[in-house]
Design a protein around this motif. Structure first.
Motif, PDB file in Angstrom:
ATOM      1  N   LYS B   4       4.098  14.458  -0.734  1.00 17.61           N
ATOM      2  CA  LYS B   4       5.241  14.332  -1.628  1.00 17.61           C
ATOM      3  C   LYS B   4       5.981  13.030  -1.374  1.00 17.61           C
ATOM      4  CE  LYS B   4       7.874  18.180  -2.384  1.00 17.61           C
ATOM      5  NZ  LYS B   4       8.569  19.417  -1.985  1.00 17.61           N
ATOM      6  N   GLY B   6       9.822  11.343  -2.033  1.00 16.43           N
ATOM      7  CA  GLY B   6      11.188  11.705  -2.393  1.00 16.43           C
ATOM      8  C   GLY B   6      12.033  10.495  -2.720  1.00 16.43           C
ATOM      9  N   GLU B 217       7.828  12.507   2.440  1.00  9.58           N
ATOM     10  CA  GLU B 217       8.523  13.798   2.455  1.00  9.58           C
ATOM     11  C   GLU B 217       9.407  13.972   3.692  1.00  9.58           C
ATOM     12  OE1 GLU B 217       5.938  17.143   2.071  1.00  9.58           O
ATOM     13  OE2 GLU B 217       7.588  18.574   1.890  1.00  9.58           O
ATOM     14  N   ALA B 220      12.276  11.424   3.786  1.00 10.07           N
ATOM     15  CA  ALA B 220      13.291  11.691   2.763  1.00 10.07           C
ATOM     16  C   ALA B 220      14.240  12.792   3.229  1.00 10.07           C
ATOM     17  CB  ALA B 220      12.622  12.081   1.440  1.00 10.07           C
ATOM     18  N   LYS B 221      13.657  13.807   3.865  1.00 10.68           N
ATOM     19  CA  LYS B 221      14.485  14.922   4.350  1.00 10.68           C
ATOM     20  C   LYS B 221      15.438  14.474   5.451  1.00 10.68           C
ATOM     21  CE  LYS B 221      11.423  18.730   3.093  1.00 10.68           C
ATOM     22  NZ  LYS B 221      10.243  19.491   3.542  1.00 10.68           N
ATOM     23  N   PRO B 227      17.232  15.536  -1.442  1.00  5.82           N
ATOM     24  CA  PRO B 227      16.147  14.699  -1.982  1.00  5.82           C
ATOM     25  C   PRO B 227      15.737  15.163  -3.384  1.00  5.82           C
ATOM     26  CG  PRO B 227      15.282  16.218  -0.333  1.00  5.82           C
ATOM     27  CD  PRO B 227      16.761  16.397  -0.343  1.00  5.82           C
ATOM     28  N   TRP B 229      12.425  14.914  -5.877  1.00  3.79           N
ATOM     29  CA  TRP B 229      10.992  14.650  -5.648  1.00  3.79           C
ATOM     30  C   TRP B 229      10.304  14.057  -6.866  1.00  3.79           C
ATOM     31  CZ3 TRP B 229      10.383  14.761  -0.699  1.00  3.79           C
ATOM     32  CH2 TRP B 229      11.137  15.651   0.075  1.00  3.79           C
ATOM     33  N   THR B 341      18.074  11.239 -11.593  1.00  8.09           N
ATOM     34  CA  THR B 341      18.264  11.650 -10.198  1.00  8.09           C
ATOM     35  C   THR B 341      19.695  12.139  -9.973  1.00  8.09           C
ATOM     36  OG1 THR B 341      16.622  10.030  -9.493  1.00  8.09           O
ATOM     37  CG2 THR B 341      18.113  10.852  -7.800  1.00  8.09           C
ATOM     38  N   VAL B 380      13.638  19.027  -8.268  1.00 13.09           N
ATOM     39  CA  VAL B 380      14.309  19.359  -7.006  1.00 13.09           C
ATOM     40  C   VAL B 380      13.690  20.623  -6.424  1.00 13.09           C
ATOM     41  CG1 VAL B 380      16.516  18.238  -7.394  1.00 13.09           C
ATOM     42  CG2 VAL B 380      16.125  20.526  -8.335  1.00 13.09           C
TER      43      VAL B 380
END
Lengths: 389, 380
Positions: B4, B6, B217, B220-221, B227, B229, B341, B380
């Motif tokens: 993924k 983000g 991923e 981003a977290k 985040p 995606w 976003t 999301v």
């Protein structure tokens, strides 16, 4: 690095002053040839990335519109990569990441330029900011000549020696171009002719400079899955990529040891696991629009120590029979359709490791470096390809 | 390799002419987005920018000019030309390849230093046939609008309603260049530029430095608690010569189909909660809604009449005011992603759509009558 990526097809035009064809026809020529070479049809391809120099060069902006039919791109996913002189290498990088990301299995990169329909030096003068640099940078030779002066002063290189070395490079590359069916300038020269040719920008003389060429190059990149599926025997696998960029004001940093060249090649060597490039590389296609600059690249790429390049050149270390043959195609010095030129370097490197370089083949070449640079002494990009995954 | 990608942070500047020069503007946006993500320049791994020489104040090789102001000094990067959604897609690829964990995607266009948009789009025309007759984006769009009205019985009033909606939406957008409460009569009564297009139905020429930070991923977290995606992308291009094309059979259908397939969307009208689309000419919002599958062919007029695309409708289109309100040419596609976003994060301020949202669509187009289209799906 991500999923393995291979080059499986190459198409080049006969580069030169191509007044026999219009711009889209020129591009078409390379595209038709890449499909023939790879044994594929336009329908097989998922994505196309194209690029060129700025619109002022030919007077048409956003050429992915104008050349859509020439590239047979209708209905396809398209990207448009441009980074100035390094465009061709940035095209190869885009296609690489596209396949490496797993998003696509077959992508075509197309670089193109028809320089004889415009004024290349006027165009390049507009790369400089309009307030300071544009007034004293006229075209490319000014910047690169100053860079070579900086380099020679830094290492106390005797003027006569670098002149001899530059003439040696010019002579051997112009000879090599006779063995490359696609090269533009094919001329038998003597060292004396080169050293006494008219001055362009001191110390650069006529045969130290690349020409204005019309030309296009198309390269097809494939995933490992696709290489297997198509039963392809000869592929050039991407082993390393690197890129680095510097600031616009070229007086602000050291260009004698060119940081972006050093960093770009470091990134690529680290991916490819190369520690001793002179030993491990079998051939290099260095982007060499100016003979003097080519020597700086040898140093920045670790082919020799800093300040040692002229001696190594005169010893023949980089000729086609030398330790590390550089630009057996004749290089940018003999052929420079700018938007295509960087991609031609990658294409030539790929031909070498696939054993398909014909009369300018370096026997047994397995690992090859390709390079392009651009901007006002700003950008360097590298792609290393090998015969094995 | 990461599965993924983000979006960790977004930033944009206002569309009105700014006294800040190009360098200051791009530096400020770069600084803002890095600060928002709590990332040092040294930690940023790669930069993909979008700019176009023809929209770059008379300076060629745009990236050569601004490289260091985008935080890219001695870093690997690249540039996309013409459409900033290309740069978004390229940034996603770089993350998915596993080579990079962070990528700054930044679009740069200082409209106030450019000539009129159509002086630039005229240069898309080949120099032998189309340029001689003055073909540019507005002329191509006028022909497309005429065919659209004739083939489907669309009224000029229905096209004008797009302007009324979007410029009213823009009242809630502090970055919008053009905004206000207008009537259909105001729109149709403004100067006729190329028949049937009137001045208010044509997007302005705006400033736009737009930035977005992509991350793998895991990264981003770490960088954000909210985040958004990446879920899908598609683009497509049509033939070049305008006479070779059916201007109502646009490549947007293919681009959307690709994006929907990647995102696993089968019923776009139901599954997409909000859309930010590029409508440099008012009627194009209606056609693009059809091509995106929000309604059937020729039903764009009915759709705007129904109120479905209003901020309170079931599929709000351009709650930011869209491109009619803010048109930094090259940057406008990425600006759609940024707006989408913000909506998904619930951070769109006064222009926030008041409903629970999961999926958003961002769209970009450039070229004569939409020769090229790009679609991105976020979730999301």
């Amino acid at each position: 690095m991500g999923n393995p990526v291979a080059i499986i097809g190459i198409g080049q035009t006969e580069h030169g002053k191509r007044m026999d064809v219009a711009y889209p026809e020129l591009v078409r020529e390379a595209v038709v040839r890449v499909y023939e070479d790879a044994g594929l049809e336009p329908d097989d391809i998922e994505g196309i990335v194209s690029g060129t120099m700025p619109s002022m060069m030919e007077g048409v902006a956003l050429t992915h519109f104008y050349l859509a039919d020439a590239m047979a791109s209708k209905g396809k996913t398209i990207l448009k990569t441009e980074t100035c002189g390094s465009t061709g290498m940035s095209l190869a990088h885009t296609a690489y990441y596209w396949v490496s990301s797993g998003i696509a299995d077959l992508v075509m990169a197309v670089g193109h330029e028809k320089m004889n329909e415009g004024d290349s030096q006027a165009t390049m003068t507009t790369v400089g900011d309009p307030f300071y640099q544009r007034y004293f940078i006229s075209g490319a030779p000014g910047v690169f000549s100053m860079q070579s002066q900086m380099w020679s002063v830094r290492y106390g290189l005797a003027e006569e020696k670098i002149r001899d070395a530059a003439a040696f490079i010019s002579l051997t590359h112009h000879d090599s171009a006779f063995d490359n069916p696609y090269a533009h300038i094919k001329k038998r020269l003597t060292a004396e002719e080169i050293k006494t040719a008219r001055i362009i920008t001191y110390p650069v003389r006529l045969w130290d400079v690349c020409p204005n060429s019309d030309g296009a190059c198309a390269v097809i990149f494939a995933s490992q899955k696709m290489v297997k599926k198509l039963g392809i025997k000869k592929a050039a696998w991407v082993k390393g990529v690197g890129f680095s960029g510097e600031e616009q004001f070229f007086g602000d940093s050291d260009k004698a040891v060119w940081q972006s060249a050093v960093l770009a090649v470091r990134q690529a060597y680290s991916q490819a696991g190369i520690k001793n490039p002179l030993k491990e590389l079998d051939v290099a296609e260095v982007y060499n629009p100016f003979t003097f600059q080519e020597m700086m690249f040898y140093e920045c790429f670790g082919f020799c120590e800093l300040g040692e390049a002229p001696d190594m050149v005169l010893r023949g270390s980089f000729t086609r029979n030398g330790d590390l043959p550089c630009d057996p195609s004749g290089g940018t010095l003999c052929t420079n359709p700018i938007g295509a030129t960087g991609l031609i370097r990658t294409a030539e490197a790929a031909l070498q490791v696939m054993g398909k370089a014909g009369d300018h083949q370096i026997p047994g070449a397995k690992l090859a470096l390709s390079h392009a640079m651009g901007g006002i002494d700003q950008f360097n990009g590298i792609m290393i390809v090998g015969s094995e995954l | 390799m990461p599965k993924k990608v983000g979006i960790a942070a977004v930033a944009q500047n206002a569309g009105v002419e700014s006294k800040d020069n190009f360098y200051d503007q791009s530096y400020k946006i770069t600084k803002e987005i890095l600060d928002k993500a709590g990332l040092k320049r040294e930690e940023l791994e790669t930069i993909i920018s979008a700019a176009s020489d023809i929209f770059h104040g008379g300076i060629s090789c745009a990236n050569s000019y601004y490289w260091e102001t985008t935080g890219a000094f001695l870093k690997p990067g690249s540039r996309q030309d013409g459409e900033s959604l290309f740069a978004f897609f390229y940034g996603v690829m770089r993350i998915l390849s596993g080579d990079y964990d962070t990528a700054l995607v930044i679009a740069l266009c200082k409209g106030s230093e450019n000539p009129e948009n159509d002086a630039c789009t005229l240069m898309y025309a080949d120099p032998f046939y189309q340029r001689m007759i003055g073909m540019n984006e507005t002329m191509a769009a006028a022909m497309q609008m005429r065919i659209y009205m004739e083939r489907y019985g669309i009224a000029e009033e229905q096209c004008a309603k797009v302007v009324v909606k979007n410029l009213a939406n823009a009242l809630g957008n502090p970055y919008a260049h053009r905004k206000g409460r207008f009537t259909v009569d105001d729109v149709l009564g403004s100067d006729r530029i190329i028949d049937p297009l009137t001045q208010m139905q044509i997007a302005p020429k705006s400033e736009g430095m737009v930035a977005l930070l992509l991350a793998s991923e895991e990264k981003a977290k770490k960088l954000t608690s909210k985040p958004v995606w990446f879920r899908g992308f598609g683009n497509s291009i049509d033939h070049y010569y305008i006479g070779d094309r059916d201007l109502l059979d646009s490549p947007l259908k293919t681009a959307a189909a690709r994006a929907y397939k990647m995102a696993g969307i089968s019923r776009p009208r139901k599954e997409i909660d909000i859309a930010e689309i590029t409508e440099p000419y008012a009627f194009q919002e209606l056609i693009w809604c059809e091509d995106l599958g929000f309604c059937g062919p020729g039903e764009g007029g009915k759709m705007i009449d129904s109120g479905a695309t209003q901020k309170t409708g079931d599929i709000p289109v351009n709650p930011s005011g869209g491109v009619l309100a803010n048109n930094p040419y090259v940057s406008r596609g990425l600006q759609r992603v940024v707006e989408a976003t913000l909506q998904l994060r619930g951070e769109a301020g006064e222009r926030q759509v008041d409903k629970k949202m999961k999926t958003a669509l961002a769209h970009g187009t450039h070229g004569f009558a939409g020769q090229c289209h790009a679609v991105a799906i976020l979730g999301v």
